[in-house]
Design a protein around this motif. Structure first.
Motif, PDB file in Angstrom:
ATOM      1  N   LYS A  92      64.005  52.512  93.684  1.00  0.00           N
ATOM      2  CA  LYS A  92      63.117  51.481  94.206  1.00  0.00           C
ATOM      3  C   LYS A  92      62.328  52.084  95.355  1.00  0.00           C
ATOM      4  CE  LYS A  92      63.781  46.581  94.483  1.00  0.00           C
ATOM      5  NZ  LYS A  92      64.692  46.076  93.546  1.00  0.00           N
ATOM      6  N   LEU A  93      61.016  51.973  95.263  1.00  0.00           N
ATOM      7  CA  LEU A  93      60.200  52.478  96.372  1.00  0.00           C
ATOM      8  C   LEU A  93      60.281  51.495  97.519  1.00  0.00           C
ATOM      9  CD1 LEU A  93      57.033  53.475  94.368  1.00  0.00           C
ATOM     10  CD2 LEU A  93      58.652  55.033  95.455  1.00  0.00           C
ATOM     11  N   ASP A  94      60.098  52.015  98.692  1.00  0.00           N
ATOM     12  CA  ASP A  94      60.053  51.136  99.854  1.00  0.00           C
ATOM     13  C   ASP A  94      58.775  50.309  99.736  1.00  0.00           C
ATOM     14  OD1 ASP A  94      60.088  49.915 102.240  1.00  0.00           O
ATOM     15  OD2 ASP A  94      59.466  51.679 103.390  1.00  0.00           O
ATOM     16  N   PRO A  95      58.880  48.996  99.492  1.00  0.00           N
ATOM     17  CA  PRO A  95      57.674  48.209  99.209  1.00  0.00           C
ATOM     18  C   PRO A  95      56.701  48.179 100.381  1.00  0.00           C
ATOM     19  CG  PRO A  95      59.615  46.781  99.359  1.00  0.00           C
ATOM     20  CD  PRO A  95      60.114  48.189  99.459  1.00  0.00           C
ATOM     21  N   LEU A 492      52.896  40.227 102.859  1.00  0.00           N
ATOM     22  CA  LEU A 492      52.477  40.601 101.501  1.00  0.00           C
ATOM     23  C   LEU A 492      53.666  40.829 100.571  1.00  0.00           C
ATOM     24  CD1 LEU A 492      49.546  43.041 102.395  1.00  0.00           C
ATOM     25  CD2 LEU A 492      49.503  40.567 102.120  1.00  0.00           C
ATOM     26  N   HIS A 493      54.867  40.542 101.062  1.00  0.00           N
ATOM     27  CA  HIS A 493      56.032  40.786 100.199  1.00  0.00           C
ATOM     28  C   HIS A 493      56.324  39.595  99.291  1.00  0.00           C
ATOM     29  CE1 HIS A 493      57.502  44.075 103.162  1.00  0.00           C
ATOM     30  NE2 HIS A 493      56.428  44.406 102.478  1.00  0.00           N
ATOM     31  N   THR A 494      55.314  39.264  98.488  1.00  0.00           N
ATOM     32  CA  THR A 494      55.512  38.205  97.490  1.00  0.00           C
ATOM     33  C   THR A 494      55.164  38.815  96.142  1.00  0.00           C
ATOM     34  OG1 THR A 494      53.199  37.496  97.485  1.00  0.00           O
ATOM     35  CG2 THR A 494      54.637  36.511  99.157  1.00  0.00           C
ATOM     36  N   ALA A 498      52.496  41.765  95.379  1.00  0.00           N
ATOM     37  CA  ALA A 498      52.997  43.025  94.818  1.00  0.00           C
ATOM     38  C   ALA A 498      52.224  43.358  93.540  1.00  0.00           C
ATOM     39  CB  ALA A 498      54.487  42.914  94.527  1.00  0.00           C
ATOM     40  N   HIS A 499      51.908  42.326  92.766  1.00  0.00           N
ATOM     41  CA  HIS A 499      51.134  42.543  91.540  1.00  0.00           C
ATOM     42  C   HIS A 499      49.741  43.100  91.876  1.00  0.00           C
ATOM     43  CE1 HIS A 499      49.593  42.020  87.541  1.00  0.00           C
ATOM     44  NE2 HIS A 499      48.700  41.126  87.931  1.00  0.00           N
ATOM     45  N   LEU A 500      49.117  42.517  92.896  1.00  0.00           N
ATOM     46  CA  LEU A 500      47.791  43.015  93.298  1.00  0.00           C
ATOM     47  C   LEU A 500      47.863  44.457  93.793  1.00  0.00           C
ATOM     48  CD1 LEU A 500      46.161  39.930  95.088  1.00  0.00           C
ATOM     49  CD2 LEU A 500      45.344  41.106  93.028  1.00  0.00           C
ATOM     50  N   VAL A 501      48.911  44.751  94.560  1.00  0.00           N
ATOM     51  CA  VAL A 501      49.063  46.122  95.063  1.00  0.00           C
ATOM     52  C   VAL A 501      49.244  47.084  93.902  1.00  0.00           C
ATOM     53  CG1 VAL A 501      50.589  47.662  96.365  1.00  0.00           C
ATOM     54  CG2 VAL A 501      49.917  45.446  97.336  1.00  0.00           C
ATOM     55  N   ALA A 502      50.076  46.691  92.930  1.00  0.00           N
ATOM     56  CA  ALA A 502      50.295  47.566  91.770  1.00  0.00           C
ATOM     57  C   ALA A 502      48.987  47.788  91.010  1.00  0.00           C
ATOM     58  CB  ALA A 502      51.351  46.966  90.856  1.00  0.00           C
ATOM     59  N   ALA A 550      49.296  37.583 112.550  1.00  0.00           N
ATOM     60  CA  ALA A 550      49.808  38.797 111.899  1.00  0.00           C
ATOM     61  C   ALA A 550      49.711  38.663 110.382  1.00  0.00           C
ATOM     62  CB  ALA A 550      51.245  39.051 112.326  1.00  0.00           C
ATOM     63  N   ALA A 551      50.118  37.505 109.869  1.00  0.00           N
ATOM     64  CA  ALA A 551      50.058  37.285 108.419  1.00  0.00           C
ATOM     65  C   ALA A 551      48.604  37.291 107.952  1.00  0.00           C
ATOM     66  CB  ALA A 551      50.725  35.964 108.066  1.00  0.00           C
ATOM     67  N   THR A 552      47.741  36.654 108.741  1.00  0.00           N
ATOM     68  CA  THR A 552      46.329  36.595 108.389  1.00  0.00           C
ATOM     69  C   THR A 552      45.733  38.003 108.298  1.00  0.00           C
ATOM     70  OG1 THR A 552      46.125  34.460 109.460  1.00  0.00           O
ATOM     71  CG2 THR A 552      44.096  35.674 109.103  1.00  0.00           C
ATOM     72  N   ARG A 553      46.112  38.833 109.264  1.00  0.00           N
ATOM     73  CA  ARG A 553      45.569  40.206 109.256  1.00  0.00           C
ATOM     74  C   ARG A 553      46.032  40.981 108.021  1.00  0.00           C
ATOM     75  NH1 ARG A 553      42.589  41.893 113.252  1.00  0.00           N
ATOM     76  NH2 ARG A 553      42.553  40.620 115.145  1.00  0.00           N
ATOM     77  N   ALA A 554      47.298  40.817 107.679  1.00  0.00           N
ATOM     78  CA  ALA A 554      47.810  41.515 106.495  1.00  0.00           C
ATOM     79  C   ALA A 554      47.102  41.010 105.233  1.00  0.00           C
ATOM     80  CB  ALA A 554      49.312  41.311 106.373  1.00  0.00           C
ATOM     81  N   ARG A 555      46.972  39.701 105.132  1.00  0.00           N
ATOM     82  CA  ARG A 555      46.361  39.140 103.914  1.00  0.00           C
ATOM     83  C   ARG A 555      44.884  39.504 103.809  1.00  0.00           C
ATOM     84  NH1 ARG A 555      49.370  33.915 105.113  1.00  0.00           N
ATOM     85  NH2 ARG A 555      51.416  34.342 104.208  1.00  0.00           N
ATOM     86  N   ILE A 556      44.199  39.514 104.952  1.00  0.00           N
ATOM     87  CA  ILE A 556      42.774  39.843 104.864  1.00  0.00           C
ATOM     88  C   ILE A 556      42.606  41.323 104.490  1.00  0.00           C
ATOM     89  CG2 ILE A 556      42.065  40.579 107.204  1.00  0.00           C
ATOM     90  CD1 ILE A 556      40.231  38.017 105.047  1.00  0.00           C
ATOM     91  N   ALA A 557      43.566  42.150 104.910  1.00  0.00           N
ATOM     92  CA  ALA A 557      43.489  43.563 104.498  1.00  0.00           C
ATOM     93  C   ALA A 557      43.568  43.659 102.974  1.00  0.00           C
ATOM     94  CB  ALA A 557      44.615  44.366 105.151  1.00  0.00           C
ATOM     95  N   LEU A 558      44.445  42.863 102.392  1.00  0.00           N
ATOM     96  CA  LEU A 558      44.559  42.864 100.931  1.00  0.00           C
ATOM     97  C   LEU A 558      43.273  42.312 100.292  1.00  0.00           C
ATOM     98  CD1 LEU A 558      46.367  43.380  98.466  1.00  0.00           C
ATOM     99  CD2 LEU A 558      47.235  41.044  98.709  1.00  0.00           C
ATOM    100  N   VAL A 559      42.729  41.273 100.895  1.00  0.00           N
ATOM    101  CA  VAL A 559      41.479  40.692 100.390  1.00  0.00           C
ATOM    102  C   VAL A 559      40.355  41.736 100.401  1.00  0.00           C
ATOM    103  CG1 VAL A 559      39.613  39.090 101.025  1.00  0.00           C
ATOM    104  CG2 VAL A 559      41.970  38.269 100.871  1.00  0.00           C
ATOM    105  N   VAL A 560      40.234  42.442 101.508  1.00  0.00           N
ATOM    106  CA  VAL A 560      39.171  43.457 101.597  1.00  0.00           C
ATOM    107  C   VAL A 560      39.409  44.546 100.548  1.00  0.00           C
ATOM    108  CG1 VAL A 560      38.024  45.159 103.069  1.00  0.00           C
ATOM    109  CG2 VAL A 560      38.825  43.008 104.063  1.00  0.00           C
TER     110      VAL A 560
END
Ligand code: ARG
Length: 581
Positions: A92-95, A492-494, A498-502, A550-560
Motif C-alpha cells: 500500500k502506498l502512503d496515500p 482529500l482522503h476520501t 483518491a479516484h481523481l488522484v489516480a 486547511a481543507a479548502t486549500r487542499a480541495r482547491i489544489a485538487l480542483v486546480v
C-alpha cells in the motif's frame, strides 16, 4: 506506466537485490510485474514472487515473506503497509505522499509536457483538401485528427512538422479551366469562389456525360498547364489563391495551422528526376503505354508512375513528396492522416519507396479513419464544412438564447467556441477507424439544462464550473496554490478524491498511449472519465469552499489540478475552453 508503479518498483528491486545479489531485474521489469490485488483493501499493488523461486531455490511464499519483512523494516520505501499473502507481497502506498506528489505535479507549469520525443522529428500530412473541389465535411476528420496528433506529439517533446498536402494539381484543374472558359462568371467567382468553382465542377461532370468532347477539352487545358502555358497558369494561380483564402478562414476557426503548405504542385519540378530514379532502380515496366511498378507479389495493383498520355499522377507526386520531405526533415516517422479509402494508394507508394531502396520507407505510416455518414452527398449538394460550422454556431446560439449576462460579443464568441468544440470533440471521441453518423442532437447533447452526454459541451461546462470555484477561492483567499504538501492532504482522503488522484496520475501514460496508438480518442475518453470523476465528487455534497481553511486549500489544489488537466487535454484535441457558458 504510472509514476506510482515506478516508485513502488524501486524499493522492491533493492530488496530483491539484497536477497539475491545475482538478480538482474531492472526497475522497469519489476514495475511491469506489479498488478492490482484482487481486492482494493489488500493494497495498491501486488508483486508475484514466482519468478525468483528457481534462482533462490525456495518456495514463492517463503520468498514473499522474506521480502515483505525486509520492506517493512525499511522506513524509506514510501509504503504505508506491506504484507505477504501466499506467493504475493501486497503493498500500500502512503496515500498522503501519493496525493501530494500527483497533485503537485499537476500544478507544475510543465504538467503534460513529456521528454519522450526530444531530438526526434515527426512529419504529419493532414487536412490536404483539393482546390478544384470544395472543402467538404469529408476533410474535417483529417483536419481534426491530424491537428490533434500534431499537438499531442509536440507535447511529447517531438519536433513536429505539419504539412498541408493541398490537392492543387491534376486533371481536375484542366476540367475546371474548360468549365470556366465556357460558363465561368467573374462576379460569381469573386463573390463566393468555392461555391462557384463547385458549381462549375458539377456542371462539367453533368455535361461531360452527354458530351465526351468536354473531357478532351479538360485534358487539353491540363496539358497546357503542365507545359507552362501562361493563360492556363494564370487560371491555376487564381483558383488556388481564392480557394486558399477560404480554407484559411476555416483553419483559423478550427485552430489549425501548418508549417508548410506544400501542395502537390510544389513537387512538379522534382518529378522528372523522380521518374528517372524509379526507372534506374529497375523496377518499372511498360504496360499499355503507361509506366508502372508491378506489385503483384504484395497482392497490390500496379503503381502508375506515368500515364499513357505522358501525364504524371497523384502517386508520382506522392513519391516525389516523400523523398523531398525525408531530405528536408530527416524524420523518425511520417504520418499520412487520410481516409481509409486511400489505403491501397499508400501501400503502393510505400512499397515503391521500399523497392527504390529507401531504408526510411517503413517510417511512413498511413493513419486511416472512417467516414462521416448521414450528411447529404447527393450529387451537387455536397455539404461544405464552412456551412456546417455556421449551422452549429446558429444552433448553439438558439439553445443558449435565454442565458443572461452575456454581451453580444461574448454570446458570439461563446457560440463559436461551443459549436467548434462540440463538432471537433465528437469527431475525436470515437475510434478513428469507425464511420459515424453526423447528428446534431448527439453532438450538442449536454448543452440544454438537465441533459447529459459524453460531449465537448459537457467537458466545457465542467471546465467552466472548475474555473468558477478557482475564482471564488481567489476572491476569498488570494493566490491559488502552486503545490500541495503531504501533511496538507487530509481533506482529500476520501474515495472520490483518491479516484481523481489516480486518474490524474494516469494522464502522462494516457498521452503516451494515445501517441503509440495514434488515437486521439484515448485522450477524449480519459477527459470524460476525469470530468465524470470530478462531477461525482462535486455532487456528493462535499463543499470545496468552506470555513475550514486547511481543507479548502487542499480541495482547491485538487480542483486546480483537475481543471489544468482538462484544459490541457482539450487544447490538445483542439477544443476551446470558454470562460463562461
Ligand atoms: N488531397 C487528397 C484528397 O483529398 C488527400 C491527400 C493526402 N495526402 C497525400 N500525401 N496523398 O483525397
Amino acid at each position: 506506466m504510472s509514476d506510482s508503479k515506478q516508485l513502488a518498483a524501486a524499493p522492491i528491486r533493492a530488496a530483491i537485490a539484497e536477497l539475491d545479489p545475482s538478480q538482474t531485474l531492472s526497475v522497469d521489469e519489476v514495475a511491469a510485474l506489479l498488478a492490482a490485488p484482487p481486492k482494493p483493501e489488500l493494497g495498491d499493488f501486488a508483486f508475484p514472487c514466482f519468478l525468483l523461486a528457481r534462482a533462490l531455490k525456495q518456495a514463492p511464499p517463503a520468498i514473499a515473506a522474506k521480502l515483505a519483512e525486509q520492506l517493512a523494516a525499511d522506513p524509506n520505501t514510501g509504503f504505508a503497509a506491506v504484507s505477504a499473502l501466499g506467493p504475493y507481497i501486497n503493498l500500500k502506498l502512503d496515500p498522503a505522499a501519493r496525493t501530494a506528489r500527483v497533485v503537485s505535479a499537476a500544478l507544475d507549469p510543465a504538467w503534460g509536457a513529456l521528454p519522450d520525443g526530444s531530438g526526434k522529428t515527426i512529419g504529419i500530412d493532414y487536412s490536404s483538401p483539393n482546390i478544384a473541389k470544395p472543402f467538404g465535411i469529408g476533410h474535417l476528420r483529417s483536419t481534426a485528427i491530424g491537428q490533434a496528433l500534431a499537438n499531442l506529439h509536440r507535447t511529447l517533446g517531438y519536433r513536429v512538422v505539419a504539412i498541408n498536402h493541398l490537392g492543387d494539381w491534376g486533371t481536375q484543374f484542366g476540367k475546371l479551366m474548360a468549365a470556366f472558359e465556357r460558363w465561368g462568371n467573374e462576379e460569381a467567382l469573386l463573390d463566393d469562389p468555392i461555391q462557384h468553382l463547385y458549381d462549375l465542377y458539377v456542371r462539367f461532370h453533368e455535361e461531360a456525360k452527354a458530351n465526351p468532347a468536354l473531357d478532351d477539352e479538360g485534358r487539353g487545358w491540363f496539358r497546357r498547364l503542365e507545359q507552362g502555358d501562361p493563360a492556363a497558369h494564370a487560371y491555376w494561380e487564381r483558383f488556388r489563391a481564392l480557394s486558399l483564402r477560404e480554407f484559411h478562414r476555416i483553419y483559423e476557426r478550427l485552430g489549425v495551422s501548418f508549417d508548410h503548405e506544400w501542395g502537390e504542385a510544389y513537387y512538379n519540378n522534382m518529378l522528372a528526376a523522380l521518374v528517372d530514379d524509379v526507372k534506374a532502380s529497375g523496377i518499372t515496366e511498360e504496360s499499355e503505354g503507361a509506366l508502372v511498378v508491378k506489385l503483384d507479389d504484395l497482392g497490390l495493383p500496379p503503381c502508375l508512375i506515368i500515364k499513357s498520355d505522358g501525364a504524371t499522377l497523384y502517386s508520382t507526386r506522392d513519391l516525389a513528396a516523400a523523398r523531398y520531405r525525408y531530405e528536408q526533415l530527416g524524420f523518425e516517422k511520417f504520418l499520412y492522416v487520410v481516409g481509409h479509402a486511400q489505403a491501397v494508394h499508400f501501400k503502393q507508394v510505400f512499397a515503391v519507396l521500399d523497392r527504390m531502396g529507401y531504408p526510411w520507407a517503413d517510417r511512413c505510416i498511413h493513419v486511416p479513419f472512417g467516414m462521416i455518414l448521414g450528411i447529404s452527398t447527393r450529387k451537387g449538394t455536397l455539404v461544405f464544412l464552412e456551412d456546417i460550422l455556421n449551422r452549429g454556431k446558429e444552433l448553439v446560439r438558439e439553445i443558449m438564447a435565454d442565458r443572461e449576462g452575456f454581451t453580444d460579443a461574448e454570446r458570439e464568441q461563446v457560440s463559436e467556441q461551443v459549436s467548434i468544440g462540440a463538432i471537433v470533440f465528437y469527431d475525436l471521441s470515437r475510434g478513428r477507424i469507425k464511420d459515424y453518423p453526423f447528428e446534431w442532437d448527439a453532438i450538442l447533447r449536454g448543452l440544454r439544462p438537465g441533459e447529459h452526454g459524453p460531449t465537448g459541451p459537457y467537458l466545457q461546462y465542467t471546465h467552466v464550473r472548475l474555473r468558477a470555484l478557482e475564482e471564488k477561492f481567489a476572491e476569498k483567499f488570494g493566490a491559488l496554490p502552486e503545490a500541495l504538501s503531504g501533511e496538507a492532504t487530509e481533506a482529500l482522503h476520501t474515495a472520490d478524491c483518491a479516484h481523481l488522484v489516480a486518474l490524474l496520475e494516469r494522464y502522462p501514460a494516457t498521452l503516451r498511449q494515445a501517441a503509440s496508438e495514434l488515437e486521439p480518442a484515448v485522450i477524449s475518453r480519459f477527459l470524460l472519465e476525469l470530468a465524470e470523476g470530478f462531477n461525482t465528487f462535486y455532487s456528493s455534497g462535499t463543499r470545496v469552499l468552506s470555513d475550514d481553511e486547511a481543507a479548502t486549500r487542499a480541495r482547491i489544489a485538487l480542483v486546480v489540478a483537475v481543471r489544468r488537466t482538462l484544459a490541457h487535454g482539450l487544447t490538445l484535441l483542439g477544443v476551446p475552453c470558454p470562460a463562461r457558458m
